[in-house]
Design a protein around this motif. Structure first.
Motif, PDB file in Angstrom:
ATOM      1  N   ALA A   1       0.820  -1.214   0.000  1.00 52.22           N
ATOM      2  CA  ALA A   1       0.000   0.000   0.000  1.00 52.22           C
ATOM      3  C   ALA A   1       0.849   1.258   0.000  1.00 52.22           C
ATOM      4  O   ALA A   1       0.438   2.302  -0.539  1.00 52.22           O
ATOM      5  N   ASP A   2       2.054   1.189   0.591  1.00 56.01           N
ATOM      6  CA  ASP A   2       2.873   2.395   0.675  1.00 56.01           C
ATOM      7  C   ASP A   2       3.479   2.793  -0.665  1.00 56.01           C
ATOM      8  O   ASP A   2       3.949   3.923  -0.831  1.00 56.01           O
ATOM      9  N   VAL A   3       3.469   1.876  -1.650  1.00 56.39           N
ATOM     10  CA  VAL A   3       4.005   2.220  -2.963  1.00 56.39           C
ATOM     11  C   VAL A   3       3.134   3.285  -3.623  1.00 56.39           C
ATOM     12  O   VAL A   3       3.629   4.303  -4.126  1.00 56.39           O
ATOM     13  N   GLU A   4       1.831   3.062  -3.627  1.00 55.35           N
ATOM     14  CA  GLU A   4       0.922   4.061  -4.199  1.00 55.35           C
ATOM     15  C   GLU A   4       0.945   5.336  -3.371  1.00 55.35           C
ATOM     16  O   GLU A   4       0.895   6.444  -3.927  1.00 55.35           O
ATOM     17  N   ALA A   5       0.997   5.194  -2.043  1.00 57.27           N
ATOM     18  CA  ALA A   5       1.036   6.379  -1.183  1.00 57.27           C
ATOM     19  C   ALA A   5       2.284   7.207  -1.454  1.00 57.27           C
ATOM     20  O   ALA A   5       2.238   8.442  -1.450  1.00 57.27           O
ATOM     21  N   ALA A   6       3.419   6.539  -1.715  1.00 57.22           N
ATOM     22  CA  ALA A   6       4.653   7.266  -2.017  1.00 57.22           C
ATOM     23  C   ALA A   6       4.521   8.030  -3.333  1.00 57.22           C
ATOM     24  O   ALA A   6       4.985   9.175  -3.445  1.00 57.22           O
ATOM     25  N   ALA A   7       3.883   7.410  -4.318  1.00 59.33           N
ATOM     26  CA  ALA A   7       3.697   8.087  -5.602  1.00 59.33           C
ATOM     27  C   ALA A   7       2.806   9.309  -5.445  1.00 59.33           C
ATOM     28  O   ALA A   7       3.082  10.376  -6.022  1.00 59.33           O
ATOM     29  N   LEU A   8       1.738   9.163  -4.666  1.00 60.76           N
ATOM     30  CA  LEU A   8       0.861  10.313  -4.436  1.00 60.76           C
ATOM     31  C   LEU A   8       1.578  11.393  -3.637  1.00 60.76           C
ATOM     32  O   LEU A   8       1.349  12.589  -3.843  1.00 60.76           O
ATOM     33  N   GLY A   9       2.459  10.972  -2.716  1.00 64.86           N
ATOM     34  CA  GLY A   9       3.231  11.945  -1.951  1.00 64.86           C
ATOM     35  C   GLY A   9       4.226  12.707  -2.792  1.00 64.86           C
ATOM     36  O   GLY A   9       4.613  13.836  -2.444  1.00 64.86           O
ATOM     37  N   LEU A  10       4.645  12.112  -3.901  1.00 60.90           N
ATOM     38  CA  LEU A  10       5.559  12.775  -4.837  1.00 60.90           C
ATOM     39  C   LEU A  10       4.797  13.572  -5.903  1.00 60.90           C
ATOM     40  O   LEU A  10       5.330  13.867  -6.973  1.00 60.90           O
ATOM     41  N   LYS A  11       3.534  13.870  -5.615  1.00 59.46           N
ATOM     42  CA  LYS A  11       2.692  14.723  -6.456  1.00 59.46           C
ATOM     43  C   LYS A  11       2.237  14.056  -7.756  1.00 59.46           C
ATOM     44  O   LYS A  11       1.838  14.758  -8.696  1.00 59.46           O
ATOM     45  N   ALA A  12       2.293  12.743  -7.811  1.00 50.72           N
ATOM     46  CA  ALA A  12       1.738  12.061  -8.977  1.00 50.72           C
ATOM     47  C   ALA A  12       0.213  12.040  -8.866  1.00 50.72           C
ATOM     48  O   ALA A  12      -0.334  11.873  -7.769  1.00 50.72           O
ATOM     49  N   SER A  13      -0.467  12.219  -9.969  1.00 48.45           N
ATOM     50  CA  SER A  13      -1.927  12.157  -9.944  1.00 48.45           C
ATOM     51  C   SER A  13      -2.381  10.714  -9.708  1.00 48.45           C
ATOM     52  O   SER A  13      -1.618   9.761  -9.909  1.00 48.45           O
ATOM     53  N   ARG A  14      -3.620  10.551  -9.301  1.00 47.93           N
ATOM     54  CA  ARG A  14      -4.138   9.201  -9.060  1.00 47.93           C
ATOM     55  C   ARG A  14      -4.181   8.381 -10.357  1.00 47.93           C
ATOM     56  O   ARG A  14      -3.927   7.183 -10.336  1.00 47.93           O
ATOM     57  N   GLY A  15      -4.493   9.049 -11.457  1.00 50.36           N
ATOM     58  CA  GLY A  15      -4.505   8.335 -12.723  1.00 50.36           C
ATOM     59  C   GLY A  15      -3.118   7.849 -13.114  1.00 50.36           C
ATOM     60  O   GLY A  15      -2.951   6.705 -13.555  1.00 50.36           O
ATOM     61  N   ARG A  16      -2.120   8.710 -12.920  1.00 44.42           N
ATOM     62  CA  ARG A  16      -0.758   8.312 -13.266  1.00 44.42           C
ATOM     63  C   ARG A  16      -0.261   7.212 -12.329  1.00 44.42           C
ATOM     64  O   ARG A  16       0.409   6.264 -12.778  1.00 44.42           O
ATOM     65  N   ALA A  17      -0.583   7.313 -11.053  1.00 44.28           N
ATOM     66  CA  ALA A  17      -0.187   6.268 -10.108  1.00 44.28           C
ATOM     67  C   ALA A  17      -0.845   4.945 -10.449  1.00 44.28           C
ATOM     68  O   ALA A  17      -0.239   3.878 -10.317  1.00 44.28           O
ATOM     69  N   PHE A  18      -2.090   5.025 -10.912  1.00 47.45           N
ATOM     70  CA  PHE A  18      -2.809   3.797 -11.261  1.00 47.45           C
ATOM     71  C   PHE A  18      -2.163   3.101 -12.458  1.00 47.45           C
ATOM     72  O   PHE A  18      -1.895   1.897 -12.420  1.00 47.45           O
ATOM     73  N   PHE A  19      -1.893   3.863 -13.518  1.00 50.27           N
ATOM     74  CA  PHE A  19      -1.400   3.251 -14.750  1.00 50.27           C
ATOM     75  C   PHE A  19       0.096   2.946 -14.705  1.00 50.27           C
ATOM     76  O   PHE A  19       0.555   2.065 -15.450  1.00 50.27           O
ATOM     77  N   THR A  20       0.865   3.642 -13.886  1.00 50.28           N
ATOM     78  CA  THR A  20       2.313   3.404 -13.839  1.00 50.28           C
ATOM     79  C   THR A  20       2.747   2.522 -12.679  1.00 50.28           C
ATOM     80  O   THR A  20       3.883   2.023 -12.689  1.00 50.28           O
ATOM     81  N   ILE A  21       1.873   2.318 -11.701  1.00 47.11           N
ATOM     82  CA  ILE A  21       2.255   1.513 -10.537  1.00 47.11           C
ATOM     83  C   ILE A  21       1.309   0.333 -10.336  1.00 47.11           C
ATOM     84  O   ILE A  21       1.734  -0.833 -10.325  1.00 47.11           O
ATOM     85  N   ILE A  22       0.021   0.627 -10.181  1.00 45.48           N
ATOM     86  CA  ILE A  22      -0.932  -0.430  -9.855  1.00 45.48           C
ATOM     87  C   ILE A  22      -1.042  -1.452 -10.982  1.00 45.48           C
ATOM     88  O   ILE A  22      -0.913  -2.664 -10.762  1.00 45.48           O
ATOM     89  N   VAL A  23      -1.277  -0.965 -12.204  1.00 47.60           N
ATOM     90  CA  VAL A  23      -1.464  -1.886 -13.331  1.00 47.60           C
ATOM     91  C   VAL A  23      -0.218  -2.725 -13.609  1.00 47.60           C
ATOM     92  O   VAL A  23      -0.311  -3.953 -13.746  1.00 47.60           O
ATOM     93  N   PRO A  24       0.994  -2.139 -13.680  1.00 40.35           N
ATOM     94  CA  PRO A  24       2.179  -2.988 -13.918  1.00 40.35           C
ATOM     95  C   PRO A  24       2.415  -4.020 -12.822  1.00 40.35           C
ATOM     96  O   PRO A  24       2.785  -5.164 -13.113  1.00 40.35           O
ATOM     97  N   LEU A  25       2.216  -3.650 -11.554  1.00 45.00           N
ATOM     98  CA  LEU A  25       2.446  -4.592 -10.465  1.00 45.00           C
ATOM     99  C   LEU A  25       1.374  -5.684 -10.423  1.00 45.00           C
ATOM    100  O   LEU A  25       1.615  -6.770  -9.883  1.00 45.00           O
ATOM    101  N   ALA A  26       0.205  -5.397 -10.960  1.00 46.49           N
ATOM    102  CA  ALA A  26      -0.867  -6.393 -10.999  1.00 46.49           C
ATOM    103  C   ALA A  26      -0.846  -7.222 -12.271  1.00 46.49           C
ATOM    104  O   ALA A  26      -1.730  -8.054 -12.475  1.00 46.49           O
ATOM    105  N   LEU A  27       0.169  -7.018 -13.126  1.00 48.60           N
ATOM    106  CA  LEU A  27       0.210  -7.699 -14.418  1.00 48.60           C
ATOM    107  C   LEU A  27       0.182  -9.222 -14.313  1.00 48.60           C
ATOM    108  O   LEU A  27      -0.474  -9.877 -15.139  1.00 48.60           O
ATOM    109  N   PRO A  28       0.860  -9.856 -13.338  1.00 46.06           N
ATOM    110  CA  PRO A  28       0.739 -11.326 -13.229  1.00 46.06           C
ATOM    111  C   PRO A  28      -0.706 -11.796 -13.057  1.00 46.06           C
ATOM    112  O   PRO A  28      -1.124 -12.776 -13.682  1.00 46.06           O
TER     113      PRO A  28
END
Length: 285
Positions: free
Chosen positions: A179-206
């Motif tokens: 959970a802290d991976v997405e929180a770190a991205a949001l803390g670095l001023k990434a938008s929720r959409g960018r965090a979703f497509f660059t973090i959540i989707v790639p990590l959920a690829l398996p």
């Protein structure tokens, strides 16, 4: 050590015997059947031939059916993924009580027979069904929409039937994402959409690959729903295999089609596993 090996062999032997008797033996018989010649009016001959495979792979009618089947599987897989990913995220981030209720609602359709669910969709999608009558009563359409006996009707039915499989495979994949991976991205001023497509989707690829493989294989091999919602004129490989065996009585051609479908399925699974393995190595590097 010897006694342990004998014990292990004794435990594996019943399962092996069942596999040989009920899977490998029928498959071998069907493989031999696909190599027999067939003459209309005379039946199955005694000669060995590869003509059944050549006839299928060189006939535009069968090629169109194969392409239609693959396209159907692709559309259903994409539909279940688009609908299932947000639902899996909702389940993961909801309160425990809401999680339990939602998971039960996702699993509940699996308790109902696939024939019953297909009949239900026929009631909803038929020209005089609930959907068309409701739209006509509100004045949204002037005549019934073609929601059955075509690609749309089959996609709707298969998407509803196989959506639970996609969701149940996506939830564990999303749970493994810290959970802290997405929180770190949001803390670095990434938008929720960018965090979703660059973090959540790639990590959920398996989980995406596993769910897509399962849904795709189930979709291209489905028989009941394409027959009921697609009608006799909308043919896919499973319905054509059934027709070859039960209507045309051309068992060699039906067996050849079945083996071609199996080869396509195994090839896709192999390719997807290679993709997943390469992706995993990339993450480890």
């Amino acid at each position: 050590m010897t006694s342990s090996r004998w014990l292990g062999a004794g435990l594996v032997l019943p399962v092996t015997a069942l596999l040989l008797l009920f899977f490998l033996a029928p498959t071998l018989l069907m493989g031999l059947m696909s190599l027999r010649n067939y003459t209309a009016g005379s039946g199955i001959g005694a000669d060995w031939t590869l003509g059944n495979y050549f006839s299928v792979l060189s006939d535009g009618f069968y090629i169109e059916i194969m392409l239609r089947t693959l396209f159907l599987g692709l559309v259903v897989t994409l539909a279940t993924l688009v609908l299932g990913f947000p639902l899996a995220l909702f389940i993961l981030r909801a309160r425990p009580a809401v999680q339990t209720v939602t998971i039960l609602l996702v699993i509940f359709p699996l308790l109902c027979n696939i024939v019953v669910r297909s009949f239900g969709w026929m009631v909803l999608l038929s020209p005089n069904g609930v959907v068309n009558e409701t739209l006509e009563s509100f004045g949204l359409i002037s005549g019934p929409l073609d929601l059955m006996y075509n690609l749309l009707g089959v996609v709707i039915g298969l998407t509803q039937i196989y959506l639970p499989f996609m969701v149940l495979l996506l939830v564990p994949a999303l749970q493994n994402i810290p959970a802290d991976v997405e929180a770190a991205a949001l803390g670095l001023k990434a938008s929720r959409g960018r965090a979703f497509f660059t973090i959540i989707v790639p990590l959920a690829l398996p989980g995406i690959i596993t769910g897509s493989i399962l849904v795709f294989v189930l979709s291209i091999s489905a028989l009941v729903t394409p027959r009921m919602l697609g009608g006799p004129t909308y043919k896919v490989m499973a319905t054509q295999i059934y027709d070859e065996f039960m209507t045309n009585l051309n068992w060699p051609a039906g067996a050849a089609l079945a083996f071609i479908l199996t080869a396509i399925t195994l090839g896709l699974i192999w390719g997807a596993n290679r993709l997943a393995a390469r992706y995993t190595k990339g993450l480890q590097a």
